[in-house]
Each structure stands twice: as C-alpha cells, then as structure tokens.
Scaffold this motif. Structure first.
Motif, PDB file in Angstrom:
ATOM      1  N   THR A 111      -3.471  -1.279 -26.793  1.00  0.00           N
ATOM      2  CA  THR A 111      -3.139   0.057 -27.511  1.00  0.00           C
ATOM      3  C   THR A 111      -1.573   0.376 -27.381  1.00  0.00           C
ATOM      4  O   THR A 111      -1.165   0.322 -26.319  1.00  0.00           O
ATOM      5  N   VAL A 140       1.030   3.081 -27.639  1.00  0.00           N
ATOM      6  CA  VAL A 140       1.279   4.635 -27.803  1.00  0.00           C
ATOM      7  C   VAL A 140       2.800   4.803 -28.162  1.00  0.00           C
ATOM      8  O   VAL A 140       3.721   4.503 -27.177  1.00  0.00           O
ATOM      9  N   ILE A 153      -1.403   4.845 -31.418  1.00  0.00           N
ATOM     10  CA  ILE A 153      -1.678   6.155 -31.111  1.00  0.00           C
ATOM     11  C   ILE A 153      -0.099   6.891 -31.369  1.00  0.00           C
ATOM     12  O   ILE A 153       0.757   6.323 -30.803  1.00  0.00           O
ATOM     13  N   GLY A 181      -4.965   6.514 -33.965  1.00  0.00           N
ATOM     14  CA  GLY A 181      -5.122   7.773 -33.331  1.00  0.00           C
ATOM     15  C   GLY A 181      -3.844   8.527 -33.658  1.00  0.00           C
ATOM     16  O   GLY A 181      -2.870   8.716 -33.115  1.00  0.00           O
ATOM     17  N   GLU A 212      -6.981  11.168 -25.797  1.00  0.00           N
ATOM     18  CA  GLU A 212      -7.256  10.113 -26.714  1.00  0.00           C
ATOM     19  C   GLU A 212      -7.751   8.561 -26.181  1.00  0.00           C
ATOM     20  O   GLU A 212      -8.705   8.131 -26.688  1.00  0.00           O
TER      21      GLU A 212
END
Ligand code: R5P
Length: 301
Positions: free
Chosen positions: A83, A85, A122, A140, A296
């Motif tokens: 993921t 960010v 994200i 996200g 999140e």
C-alpha cells in the motif's frame, strides 16, 4: 503490517506508525555521488502486508523514483500487498491535456507505480475528484476538510471562500460540514502560457460577506492564488480577518514570504508535505493527517 518510509516525509511516516501502534521498519536509502539511489528493504516481508509512506512534492521526480524503487524492493522481497501512502500526489494538476502536444504526467507516474507493484494507493485531497479514475488499483481518497472544519468551528463566525471556481465542490463540501455556512468564490484567470494569474472579481451572493472569511483550497504552491484572493476580499469587500485552510503546503518560490506579508490572518495546512524549517513562518499552523491515514490503514473509515 510493516510500515516503511521514503525520505520525503519521515516525521509523518513516524506519526502514522505510532498511530498504528508500531515503528517504522528498517530500510536503507543510499545516495551515490551522482545522485542515483540504491534501496534495500532490511526486514523480512515475505507474505506480509506492507505500507510505504512517501510524499511526492518537491523534488517530485526524485521522490517518485525513490517510491518506485521501494515498491520494487518490497515486491522482490515477497510482500503480499504494497500500500503506497502518498499524502501529496505530485503531478496531479497535469491530469489531462490542456494544450495540444502536452504530456499527461499524472498518467505516466500512476502507470509506473502500478507496473512496479503497488497494490493500493492512499492519498489526501486530490486536486480533482476524477483523479481516482486514473488508477487501476484501489484508491483510498482521504480528506483534511473535517480537520479544518473542527478548527473553523472553534473560531468566530464567518463565511467560506473558494479562491477559484475550480474549488466549488470542495467549498460545498466544507459548507456541509459546517451546517451550511454560506460561501462565495473569487474568480481566478490563469494565462496557460505564462502561468500568471489574475483574481479581480467575486462570484456568489455578496450579502454573505462578513468581517471574517475562511478561504479553503487544496494546495498552496507559489501562494499567489491565496494572496490575491485575500487581497480582493480585504481591499474591496472590507473583510478584516482571513483564515486560510489548504491541505498541501507545497510552498514553492517565495510562498512563505508572500503569505506572511499578505493580509491573511493565519494559514492552516497539513503535514502531507514536510515543511523545512526555513519555509516556516509565524502565521503558519500545521495540522497532522496521521490519524486519518492510520484509520484508513486499519480499515476503519
Ligand atoms: C488550483 O487550481 C489549485 O487549487 C490551487 O489554487 C493552486 O494550485 C495554487 O497555486 P499557487 O499557490 O501557485 O497560486
């Protein structure tokens, strides 16, 4: 979940890790004399969910390359998921062709991110609501507006102002968060060749104008949009206190000086972009997005 940080915004990455009840995992980011970087993931990530925190503000190209290398290192090390960010997503203002022959820079960096192996992204307050469509991986999309709304509630009553017509969706959203606080917009025109902007009129119901204004924007780059919008409200409409709320403190050129010397009362931004000491100024206050990113990541939104 293992959380790694690139070099662009380690303080935010540390706060996110702290909010997740953990610490940053070790990574080596070695810079060769010619500026090239070598990335090494220094923790076992086989079958692990992993997270990389990297803002891609100035220097955008170097920060993106570093992010791609970290994602590649995680993929080659067997991570189950990666993921990314990216609190501030660089190149998001070049999301389509404005003039014939232009590159769509956002497309290029997003495709590179996906090809390298990112499984989710994200980000906070995209410039346009259509940006998630550029991604094939899940996105996200978080917002700092609720954080700003809490601050505004603690200040005296006033009205909202978008510094340009492109911010109408944002100002409507903020108005909803503030029980229908009234808003107007100043009208910005930009010369696409020179980049020069002019803000010289207001759109909306003039009767909502009071002594205190809250200007809301997604980012401050040169600071000219905010400075000109505030000047118009102050000089031609008698607004005495002007609070600015902008998610991303990109702060290029002389933005800090321009804002400090402008008619604005205070400038609230977030830590989506790390502000170096020399770019901090007395009117500035920084709010953290760490908790909303952590929520999140914990899938609590
Ligand atoms: C523009 O559409 C954005 O929402 C910002 O208003 C803009 O990018 C700010 O740029 P600057 O600070 O250079 O005027």
């Amino acid at each position: 979940m293992k959380i790694f940080s690139g070099s662009s915004n380690k303080p935010l990455a540390e706060k996110i890790a702290h909010a997740m009840g953990t610490q940053l995992s070790p990574i080596e980011i070695f810079v060769f004399p010619d500026g090239e970087k070598r990335i090494q993931i220094q923790e076992r990530v086989v079958d692990e969910d992993t997270v990389v925190v990297q803002s891609t503000a100035t220097p955008a190209d170097a920060n993106f390359m570093e992010l791609f290398f970290i994602v590649d290192g995680l993929k080659r090390s067997g991570a189950k998921s990666i993921t990314t960010v990216i609190p501030y997503l660089g190149y998001q203002r070049q999301d389509h062709v404005f003039r014939d022959g232009e590159a769509v820079s956002l497309d290029v960096v997003v495709h590179a991110l996906e090809r390298t192996g990112a499984t989710k992204a994200i980000a906070v307050d995209f410039h346009s609501i259509k940006i998630p469509e550029v991604f094939s991986i899940p996105v996200g999309h978080l917002s700092a507006l609720p954080l700003f709304a809490e601050k505004i509630k603690a200040l005296v009553d006033g009205f909202l102002a978008s510094p340009d017509m492109g911010g109408l969706r944002r100002i409507n959203k903020m108005s909803e968060l503030l029980d229908g606080m009234p808003w107007i917009a100043t009208v910005k025109n930009r010369d696409l060749d020179t980049g020069k902007i002019v803000i010289d009129k207001i759109e909306g119901d003039f009767s909502v104008i009071q002594k205190t204004a809250f200007i809301v924007d997604d980012m401050i780059s040169s600071g000219k949009t905010i400075a000109q919008s505030a000047k118009l409200l102050h000089a031609e409409h008698g607004v005495e206190k002007i609070y600015v709320f902008a998610t991303h403190p990109v702060f290029s050129d002389e933005a800090p000086k321009l804002l400090q010397e402008s008619v604005v009362t205070k400038v609230f931004v977030t830590d989506s972009v790390l502000i170096p000491e020399e770019k901090r100024f007395p009117k500035l206050e920084v709010l953290s997005v760490a908790d909303i990113v952590a929520a999140e990541l914990r899938n609590e939104r």
